[in-house]
Design a protein around this motif. Structure first.
Motif, short mmCIF file in Angstrom:
data_model
loop_
_atom_site.label_atom_id
_atom_site.label_comp_id
_atom_site.label_asym_id
_atom_site.label_seq_id
_atom_site.Cartn_x
_atom_site.Cartn_y
_atom_site.Cartn_z
N ALA A 170 0.87 -1.22 -0.34
CA ALA A 170 0.11 -0.32 -0.31
C ALA A 170 0.68 1.31 -0.25
CB ALA A 170 -0.98 -0.35 1.08
N THR A 185 -6.94 -2.68 0.51
CA THR A 185 -6.49 -1.56 -0.82
C THR A 185 -4.56 -2.19 -1.23
OG1 THR A 185 -8.73 -0.35 -0.60
CG2 THR A 185 -6.34 0.38 -2.04
N ALA A 186 -4.27 -2.08 -1.88
CA ALA A 186 -2.51 -2.42 -1.96
C ALA A 186 -2.62 -2.59 -3.99
CB ALA A 186 -1.68 -3.01 -1.09
N SER A 230 -8.76 -1.53 -5.17
CA SER A 230 -8.81 -1.23 -4.69
C SER A 230 -10.31 -1.26 -3.82
CB SER A 230 -9.53 0.49 -5.23
OG SER A 230 -7.94 0.44 -5.93
#
Length: 126
Positions: free
Chosen positions: A40, A91-92, A123
């Protein structure tokens, strides 16, 4: 030359699901370990899930246990990361990587992995 190509990333709402794929080729050995890692913005790369092609042993990060599952289709030489009950903190950019020096999972640490894919963005947001 080992090549790893990820696909399947995208946008998902919290609580939703995605499945990432990693197409692997170019291995000189039949047995190796594959891992999924993520990074992230502003954070270090972390191991998410790893699997051995020798004994199908797996290892998961504590934060994804019970929600994510790593699997493989040996006939297609493709590896998957099924992600359920997703959270914003998932998310990453997700990377697929291969450990070419050992066929067993060694704690799912990025330090052990030699070959990397280009990554795919996941996402999670509402």
């Amino acid at each position: 030359q080992v090549q790893l190509v990820e696909s399947g990333g995208g946008l998902v709402h919290p609580g939703g699901s995605l499945r990432l794929s990693c197409a692997a080729s170019g291995f000189t050995s039949d047995h190796y370990a594959i891992g999924w890692f993520r990074q992230a913005p502003g954070k270090e790369r972390e191991g998410v899930a790893c699997i051995s092609t020798l004994d199908d042993g797996t290892d998961y990060a504590h934060s994804v246990k019970g929600r994510f599952a790593i699997s493989r289709d040996s006939g297609k030489n493709t590896f998957y990361l099924s992600m359920n009950s997703q959270k914003a903190e998932d998310t990453a950019v997700y990377y697929c990587a291969a450990d070419l020096r050992d066929s067993l999972v060694r704690g799912c640490s990025a330090d052990y992995y030699d070959a990397w894919g280009q990554g795919t963005q996941v996402s999670v947001w509402s």
